[in-house]
Scaffold this active site. Structure first.
Site, PDB file in Angstrom:
ATOM      1  CB  SER A 137     -22.570   0.431   9.558  1.00 36.70           C
ATOM      2  OG  SER A 137     -22.272   0.407  10.939  1.00 36.70           O
ATOM      3  CE1 TYR A 150     -17.234   0.431   8.344  1.00 40.94           C
ATOM      4  CE2 TYR A 150     -18.496   1.446  10.116  1.00 40.94           C
ATOM      5  CZ  TYR A 150     -18.304   0.408   9.227  1.00 40.94           C
ATOM      6  OH  TYR A 150     -19.175  -0.657   9.218  1.00 40.94           O
TER       7      TYR A 150
HETATM    8  N1  LIG Z   1     -18.068  -6.817  11.355  1.00 38.70           N
HETATM    9  C1  LIG Z   1     -18.917  -5.909  11.833  1.00 38.70           C
HETATM   10  O1  LIG Z   1     -19.122  -5.772  13.053  1.00 38.70           O
HETATM   11  C2  LIG Z   1     -19.683  -5.045  10.861  1.00 38.70           C
HETATM   12  C3  LIG Z   1     -20.570  -4.071  11.356  1.00 38.70           C
HETATM   13  C4  LIG Z   1     -21.292  -3.291  10.450  1.00 38.70           C
HETATM   14  C5  LIG Z   1     -21.111  -3.475   9.085  1.00 38.70           C
HETATM   15  N2  LIG Z   1     -20.227  -4.426   8.646  1.00 38.70           N
HETATM   16  C6  LIG Z   1     -20.066  -4.617   7.200  1.00 38.70           C
HETATM   17  O2  LIG Z   1     -20.501  -5.921   6.885  1.00 38.70           O
HETATM   18  C7  LIG Z   1     -19.747  -6.419   5.770  1.00 38.70           C
HETATM   19  C8  LIG Z   1     -19.129  -7.763   6.113  1.00 38.70           C
HETATM   20  O3  LIG Z   1     -18.370  -7.651   7.300  1.00 38.70           O
HETATM   21  P1  LIG Z   1     -17.433  -8.875   7.745  1.00 38.70           P
HETATM   22  O4  LIG Z   1     -17.155  -8.684   9.194  1.00 38.70           O
HETATM   23  O5  LIG Z   1     -18.012 -10.146   7.251  1.00 38.70           O
HETATM   24  O6  LIG Z   1     -16.105  -8.536   6.921  1.00 38.70           O
HETATM   25  P2  LIG Z   1     -14.790  -9.419   6.718  1.00 38.70           P
HETATM   26  O7  LIG Z   1     -14.919 -10.740   7.431  1.00 38.70           O
HETATM   27  O8  LIG Z   1     -13.624  -8.545   7.058  1.00 38.70           O
HETATM   28  O9  LIG Z   1     -14.784  -9.708   5.148  1.00 38.70           O
HETATM   29  C9  LIG Z   1     -14.514  -8.692   4.238  1.00 38.70           C
HETATM   30  C10 LIG Z   1     -14.723  -9.247   2.854  1.00 38.70           C
HETATM   31  O10 LIG Z   1     -14.518  -8.210   1.896  1.00 38.70           O
HETATM   32  C11 LIG Z   1     -13.653  -8.709   0.877  1.00 38.70           C
HETATM   33  N3  LIG Z   1     -12.867  -7.629   0.293  1.00 38.70           N
HETATM   34  C12 LIG Z   1     -12.136  -6.697   0.950  1.00 38.70           C
HETATM   35  N4  LIG Z   1     -11.518  -5.904   0.066  1.00 38.70           N
HETATM   36  C13 LIG Z   1     -11.860  -6.351  -1.174  1.00 38.70           C
HETATM   37  C14 LIG Z   1     -11.529  -5.956  -2.491  1.00 38.70           C
HETATM   38  N5  LIG Z   1     -10.705  -4.925  -2.731  1.00 38.70           N
HETATM   39  N6  LIG Z   1     -12.063  -6.651  -3.536  1.00 38.70           N
HETATM   40  C15 LIG Z   1     -12.887  -7.708  -3.317  1.00 38.70           C
HETATM   41  N7  LIG Z   1     -13.239  -8.116  -2.091  1.00 38.70           N
HETATM   42  C16 LIG Z   1     -12.723  -7.454  -1.024  1.00 38.70           C
HETATM   43  C17 LIG Z   1     -12.756  -9.715   1.575  1.00 38.70           C
HETATM   44  O11 LIG Z   1     -12.191 -10.588   0.603  1.00 38.70           O
HETATM   45  P3  LIG Z   1     -10.762 -11.341   0.869  1.00 38.70           P
HETATM   46  O12 LIG Z   1     -10.917 -12.078   2.173  1.00 38.70           O
HETATM   47  O13 LIG Z   1     -10.661 -12.272  -0.281  1.00 38.70           O
HETATM   48  O14 LIG Z   1      -9.733 -10.274   0.907  1.00 38.70           O
HETATM   49  C18 LIG Z   1     -13.765 -10.389   2.490  1.00 38.70           C
HETATM   50  O15 LIG Z   1     -14.479 -11.372   1.778  1.00 38.70           O
HETATM   51  C19 LIG Z   1     -18.733  -5.342   5.411  1.00 38.70           C
HETATM   52  O16 LIG Z   1     -19.260  -4.517   4.384  1.00 38.70           O
HETATM   53  C20 LIG Z   1     -18.629  -4.554   6.711  1.00 38.70           C
HETATM   54  O17 LIG Z   1     -18.216  -3.226   6.524  1.00 38.70           O
HETATM   55  C21 LIG Z   1     -19.516  -5.208   9.490  1.00 38.70           C
END
Ligand SMILES: NC(=O)c1ccc[n+]([C@@H]2O[C@H](COP(=O)([O-])OP(=O)(O)OC[C@H]3O[C@@H](n4cnc5c(N)ncnc54)[C@H](OP(=O)(O)O)[C@@H]3O)[C@@H](O)[C@H]2O)c1
Length: 232
Positions: A137, A150
């Protein structure tokens, strides 16, 4: 990526779904991992049957190893791992946040990645070929007030990416990290309703970079931390 086997963790989330769509469009065979069968069914009700859907709690090393073994058994190998699973929690000031928070962020952002990579790398080393993409990030390039747990966990992902890149480059394996800023997701829109969403990076734009890092075109890239930020 035609006929490549691409394992995607976090496949049920915003970025995971966009990444799956990008690789599917290129003809890859997908291994889609979510934490629960229900979220996989909701995200991929009609996906073609040659793709594999696996539910596993990736914070559990044994469950992660089991999912990778099942993917290798069914698909024969794994060419690329996109370790997208993760979570955000604002959490509060370091001195006020509950002690469990830092541990939870490390499990969800670091252990989910390390557990899958540990299981997938031996097969890649044996074949002298593999691509691994992790997700950091831009917020973790520097500590920031109110989100220490985080940023510490994503910093760990970024440092581990560099270490793994140095360890694996001699084995024909590329390890690189994509650093999103704010992704344009429904959750972020709900949390920041007054923001200018047009400035946020779209999941599909991140997915395109992830797909490039898994392609032959990125075979000289090792340990890169690539900001993909839109206009923020
Ligand atoms: N959103 C942002 O603005 C942002 C910014 C910077 C970085 N990121 C990073 O980018 C990545 C994707 O973000 P996103 O917004 O797409 O996230 P998201 O929509 O919240 O999706 C999170 C994913 O992680 C899976 N997950 C969570 N806990 C788990 C576990 N214990 N075992 C297996 N799978 C697990 C969830 O599976 P289930 O749905 O099946 O629980 C889901 O598929 C993440 O690493 C996040 O930290 C996001």
């Amino acid at each position: 990526m035609a006929e490549k086997i691409v394992l995607i963790t976090g496949a049920t989330g915003n970025l995971g779904k966009a990444t799956a769509a990008a690789f599917e469009a290129e003809g890859a065979r997908l291994v889609l991992i979510g934490s629960r069968p229900e979220s996989l069914e909701r995200a991929y009700p009609d996906i073609a049957p040659h793709h594999l859907k696996l539910a596993a709690d990736l914070t559990d090393a044994e469950a992660a190893a089991g999912a990778v073994a099942e993917a290798e058994r069914v698909c024969g190998r794994i060419d690329a791992v996109c370790a997208i699973a993760g979570a955000f929690d604002m959490g509060g000031a370091v001195y006020e946040a509950p002690p469990e928070l830092a541990e939870r962020m490390m499990r969800l952002n670091v252990a989910t990645m390390v557990n899958v990579v540990r299981a997938a790398v031996p097969g890649m080393i044996a074949r002298k070929s593999g691509k691994i993409v992790t997700i950091g990030s831009t917020a973790a390039l520097k500590g920031a007030a109110g989100m220490g747990a985080y940023t510490a966990s994503k910093s760990a992902v970024m440092r581990l990416t560099e270490s793994m890149a140095a360890e694996l480059r001699g084995h024909g394996i590329n390890v690189n990290c994509v650093l999103p800023s704010v992704i344009d997701t429904p959750e972020n829109r709900a949390a920041m309703p007054k923001a200018d969403f047009s400035k946020w990076v779209k999941p599909a734009e991140l997915a395109a970079v992830i797909a490039f890092l898994c392609s032959d075109g990125a075979s000289a890239m090792h340990g890169a931390l690539v900001p993909v930020v839109g206009l923020v």
